[in-house]
Scaffold this motif. Structure first.
Motif: not given
Length: 434
Positions: A56, A59-62, A65, A226, A229-232
């Motif tokens: 995760l 794929a999603k860590n800002p 990215l 979290q 993991l890129g959770t808003d």
């Protein structure tokens, strides 16, 4: 004679009580059924594993990215490095309002096309610099990924340990409340003094504090994971599943050093920096060569047409790019020393990480194989003895504190071992968890 008889009866009564306590102690000292496993916290069906957390984050860590986009922007410079010089087109006219004949200065038009021709293979070395920079940036991206994975591993372990601490605090609080209720009944029946009961009741505050602190630590650990993991917005139902007791590793230090030398991205980045520097040296020498400009021209003046050409060649008497050449050479030499420093740092990181893991694992194994079970036995025996009048209250409270302290120290030892494993994975750029 009466006194002797009373003494004999008291000795017999004491001997019977001692034998009862001894029998209970022998029963409690039987091997506990993996008491360390009782520290394993329960997890919800939707709980994620450590590997799923890493996936995760990838794929999603800002931060990752952003680093990936930076690599794409650097790679785009290869396109720019490969472009050739644009030609120039010039068109001008004079006296365009005068007739072609009968005027002293008839109209005239002129069109010119010119282009700079690079020498010294400048385009080739520009491409070489750009491609080497892309390789270096890719290695730096891998280092960023590695650092993010380390952070995820650490946050994941913190969450698992925090959950275990919360479960332990909940269980301890529930058990002690039950024990306190028994003591309250004994106090109501006049079996224990008010002072003893109140001292037991005051001990409840510590168990309640432990539970409150454990809840806060678990919530904070969940939020920290979290975020990685890129959770808003962190979710309250987020959960993980993982082992509290760390696994053993079957690698020697020499094997880990070789793995690190083959896989460490910072060492690869340092090696790629040498290629960038070498290409920059060649480009600096190429930029010291002369680039001619060839120009073709068409003219029309009145009724006459003409064509011509010119060649513009700079005479590089003074500026031959001498300073940039020297700078590039020293930079290339410095980059080679940086590779040596990176190589030495890799070996040092692995050795330190392995030493940290080895010592932490020895300590956690002691708790897992000895101290946890022993602390439980001591507490059970102390509890039994106190309830049957064979142990003073102060000794029972000491046993309570020792049990809490040993269990907390065991969780800390497990956490330190897990952190050492994660650090070893980072130092070797290899996944150490089986």
């Amino acid at each position: 004679m009466f006194v002797k008889s009373m003494i004999a009866k008291q000795i017999a009564k004491t001997d019977t009580k001692c034998r009862s306590l001894l029998a209970a102690a022998c029963l409690l000292l039987l091997p506990c059924a993996a008491f360390a496993q009782t520290l394993q916290p329960p997890s919800s069906p939707s709980a994620i594993t450590m590997q799923q957390a890493v996936d995760l984050a990838r794929a999603k860590n800002p931060t990752l990215l952003a680093a990936q986009q930076n690599l794409l922007s650097v790679k785009a410079q290869e396109i720019q490095a490969g472009v050739r010089a644009n030609p120039y087109f010039t068109l001008y006219g004079t006296n365009v309002t005068l007739p072609a004949e009968g005027a002293s200065n008839p109209y005239s038009y002129s069109g010119q096309v010119s282009r700079l021709f690079e020498r010294g293979q400048k385009r080739r070395w520009r491409l070489d610099v750009a491609r080497s920079t892309t390789v270096q940036t890719d290695a730096q991206l891998q280092l960023t990924i590695q650092q993010t994975v380390l952070a995820v591993h650490q946050a994941f372990t913190n969450f698992v340990i925090a959950k275990a601490a919360k479960k332990l605090a909940d269980d301890n609080l529930a058990d002690y409340r039950h024990e306190l209720q028994i003591s309250h009944d004994r106090y109501a029946a006049g079996d224990i003094a008010k002072l003893d009961f109140e001292r037991l009741d005051l001990q409840l505050a510590q168990f309640e504090t432990d539970e409150s602190n454990a809840i806060t630590a678990a919530q904070q650990a969940s939020d920290q994971l979290q975020v990685l993991l890129g959770t808003d917005k962190p979710r309250t139902d987020f959960d993980v599943i993982g082992d509290v007791v760390p696994p053993p590793l079957a690698f020697t230090m020499e094997e880990l050093e070789q793995k690190a030398l083959a896989a460490r991205p910072d060492l690869k980045a340092a090696t790629a920096a040498v290629a960038v520097a070498d290409a920059s040296v060649k480009l600096a020498y190429a930029n010291g060569t002369t680039d001619p400009t060839l120009e073709g021209e068409y003219d029309r003046s009145g009724t006459y047409n003409s064509a011509g050409f010119s060649i513009n060649i700079p005479i590089r008497l003074f500026d031959r790019n001498q300073g940039n050449k020297e700078t590039a050479k020293f930079t290339a030499q410095a980059s080679r020393f940086s590779v040596t420093a990176a190589h030495n740092q890799v070996i040092s990181d692995v050795d330190q990480a392995y030493s940290g893991y080895f010592n932490a694992k020895v300590l956690s194994d002691r708790y897992n194989g000895h101290y946890l079970d022993e602390a439980k036995d001591v507490l059970d025996i102390a509890q039994f003895s106190y309830q049957h009048g064979g142990l003073a209250l102060i000794d029972y409270l000491d046993a309570l504190r020792e049990s809490r302290s040993v269990t907390a120290d065991a969780l800390n030892a497990y956490s330190q071992t897990w952190m050492a494993i994660h650090q070893l994975s980072f130092a070797t750029a290899t996944e150490m968890i089986p």
